[in-house]
Design an enzyme around this catalytic site. Structure first.
Site: not given
Lengths: 463, 463
Positions: B28, B41, B51, B293, B315, B436, B444
């Site tokens: 970019r 890769e 995930c 990782d 990321n 709230y 609370w």
């Protein structure tokens, strides 16, 4: 009423969240041998959740008493002398006493105090329109109001409701009435519903409400409540149109209830709310505290005092006042203006400054708006969410966030609320370590996506 | 492979989140005329969500390709020369080149670089147990792993599954297999599941999982994977027992994949992860970055470096590396250790330090645990939630929060994550202005309830 020797007397005006939290916390810290506590409440209920009324009216909450956190009897069992249906008619600051009037008998008497807590709450705006007191027109501030509205809903054959006002109470009542099977029209003076949002975000609420079948009339001032031959409401009129109504709910906001305080010469702010120090002591008065819907609070983002009537603040004020009255030490640093609400599936949240607040505060700022989803895009139930973020020019300090979305959108505002409290920059926010897993968030949380865009705008921004 | 004159070459090792985010962001900022980008890769997929694998196996995500954020073709269309099934076998730091081997043909060649990004990820632990390579024993790190497991689930008649390990992957895979109709037993070496929580909070997960019909065997080390006459897995053995299994899933954690980096003499931390500076540059190497990782990250709460393999960090690292490689400036200040997960309806979240982390860091602290609910108690769908909070003695600084609850519990950890980032005290947290309304929170918020209790403990606390 004469004080017994050797112990102080605390008088509390107002038996709801702020007043009774203060009384309860003071009692925790000081036993009845040290501190006598007398509380006066004009109404018939103590410590109830006004915020819960729309859900009771809508049928989500089936029993009124579920909204009562603590009954008068429960307070009395804790050695708090709570006198219901007793109105304070005067505060005599010079002599340290209040005049109470029994609402039923009309009897009046003076009660001296060593320490006083003013927790008189707010009063709903009720415009002086022709017909506004007709049967079928309801406010929704007290449990009695809620019961009266429910009685009307049960008794009338009608199916058409008009809600006047499109703030939190207005939109929540629109949901409640939809759930009760009514055709609902919301008549709103503002350009878009939810004036606590910028109009571009309010527009999203508007569209979503129309999508739910709620009629939205914006930019319209109610001029008259029209009644039928039976004297009951039959329609709401604006300058341009009439909206037939079997029931009308007024949700046009509240003002601090500070008539007593004003007469007593206590200091009030621009909104009419009491002004306190950080320990919630009324300014200039060492033995008078005030909290809840009758005070102004410091807005930590703009540095100005504002009136923000919300149960969560009232409870915190009460806790802090009670601690201070009881000989401890606690302060209320201020608010950042967080609020969250929902209309059916739509979740609406905001914190910090809107564009017009930032302008009024003399700030220059960048504004960005992004679209994202509540969960990873591939995870079932991921719903779209719009996040708007304001950041100060040059400093990059976060100024405000507004969120409109579905499940999982609303409470994300807490991320921004804490960041605002900490004076965080949007650049720093881009790397916040927020909880991530596909059922909870995209790999970049929507708030992070907004922060990235805002940080870019700040970097590119002008002087 | 010879560089063309006049432009730099960026080489990226690893075509997943960190590597390809870095490549995309660099692209970019710099066009192909300025910067050539070659990425290698080893596997068959690029930029996929590891995930998401448990939700694909469990059937929540029906198509594998939904987990792929960007295909190799999409990367190539952005002028990133992504070479799949190509493994880097050596980094020659002195000469600024990497040796690549075509996994299919075995051909090797050197590629020079001006700038290098190491994003080699993590490798799953696979204990050297007898039988661990038998058919029916599966890891779940790559999409190929996921497909192989799904093939096994489809092909076998079996109904019994054993999951080895009770961390995030273990419990998520337990849910996935339950959803597939399996009887699931989780065999866990630790005292309780979710070793990223303190054992008292892990106990709540344990009980909830048993309530879902998941068998939990804690404090048990797997000694052998037993196979049948057909060579396929038939059971998992511990010192004390055998657990019949038609399929076994290994979810016992990962280690940084830094074999190449270690051989190249790059600096590694205690966990084996690469050590970088705040701009994600490998320490002592001005033209080599690393992220995801395979690196250690600074824990802002303990001040120590830790290995925390999570897609959201990967990321962010990639984004930051790409910005720096592309001539911009960005830093990764560190993490606070936030993680969130779910097992069926149970939500589990943590941030900051556990008790043992705090002890290891030499800190003295107060610990409190509270019970609250996700919504106002009277609002439908309010579910119980347990919040544990650690605060430093004397300073009152928030050290960590753990939450176990149901819907609405998990993402509340973000409040604590931001507070930790800001170095906030629990006393200050007691007055946080959080969203709230009855459908979203008690008056609370549970995090505030925990903060109040923690602040009280700090006030009363010892030296």
């Amino acid at each position: 009423m004469v004080k017994s020797r050797g112990r102080e007397r605390l008088v509390v005006i107002g038996g709801d969240a702020a007043g009774m939290s203060a009384a309860s916390q003071a009692r925790r810290l000081k036993g009845p041998g040290e501190l006598e506590i007398v509380a006066f409440e004009r109404g018939t209920f103590s410590s109830f959740s006004a915020c819960g009324i729309p859900y009771w009216v809508g049928g989500d909450v089936t029993e009124r008493d579920r909204l009562i956190a603590r009954t008068p009897e429960e307070h009395r069992a804790r050695d708090i002398d709570l006198r219901m249906r007793t109105e304070i008619t005067e505060i005599d600051v010079a002599k340290g006493r209040v005049r109470a009037r029994d609402v039923v008998s009309g009897d009046e008497s003076w009660t001296p105090y060593d320490k006083l807590v003013i927790a008189t709450g707010a009063r709903p705006l009720r415009p002086p329109l022709p017909g506004v007191d007709a049967p079928g027109v309801h406010g929704v501030q007290t449990l009695d109001d809620g019961q009266a509205l429910l009685d009307t809903l049960t008794a009338t054959e009608g199916r058409r409701a008009v809600v006047v006002g499109a703030g939190y109470i207005g939109v929540e009542m629109a949901e409640a009435l939809i759930r009760r099977g009514y055709e609902v029209t919301v008549v709103n003076r503002g350009q878009e519903p939810m004036a606590t949002l910028d109009p571009d975000m309010g527009r999203l609420v508007h569209e979503a409400m129309e999508g739910m079948g709620i009629g939205m009339v914006n930019g319209a001032e109610v001029t008259e409540v029209l009644t039928g031959d039976d004297g009951r409401v039959r329609a709401v009129a604006t300058a341009d149109a009439e909206y037939p109504a079997d029931v009308v709910v007024l949700g046009i906001g509240v003002r601090p209830e500070t008539t007593l305080a004003e007469r007593a010469g206590l200091p009030l702010g621009e909104s009419g709310g009491l002004l306190t120090d950080l320990a919630m002591r009324v300014r200039g008065h060492g033995n008078i505290w005030a909290g809840g819907d009758c005070v102004e609070v410091l807005d930590l983002v703009s540095g100005r005092e504002r009136h923000i009537p919300l149960g969560t603040h009232a409870n915190k004020h009460g806790q802090i006042i009670g601690t201070n009255v009881g000989g401890g030490y606690a302060t209320f640093p201020g608010v950042v203006g967080t609020a969250v609400s929902k209309v059916c599936e739509l979740e609406i949240a905001r914190t910090g400054l809107r564009e017009k607040d930032a302008l009024r505060a003399g700030l220059r700022f960048e504004t960005v708006t992004i679209e994202s989803t509540s969960r990873a895009g591939y995870y079932p139930g991921a719903t779209p969410m719009t996040v708007k973020m304001l950041a100060e020019r040059r400093t990059g300090r976060l100024l405000g966030v507004q969120i409109v979305g579905r499940e999982g959108a609303g409470k994300r505002v807490d991320i921004a609320a804490v960041a605002l409290t900490a004076g965080m920059t949007v650049e720093r926010m881009t790397t916040l370590d927020l909880g991530y897993a596909p059922p909870f968030s995209p790999v970049w949380d929507p708030v992070l996506v907004a922060a990235r865009k805002a940080a870019g705008a700040v970097r590119r921004g002008g002087a």
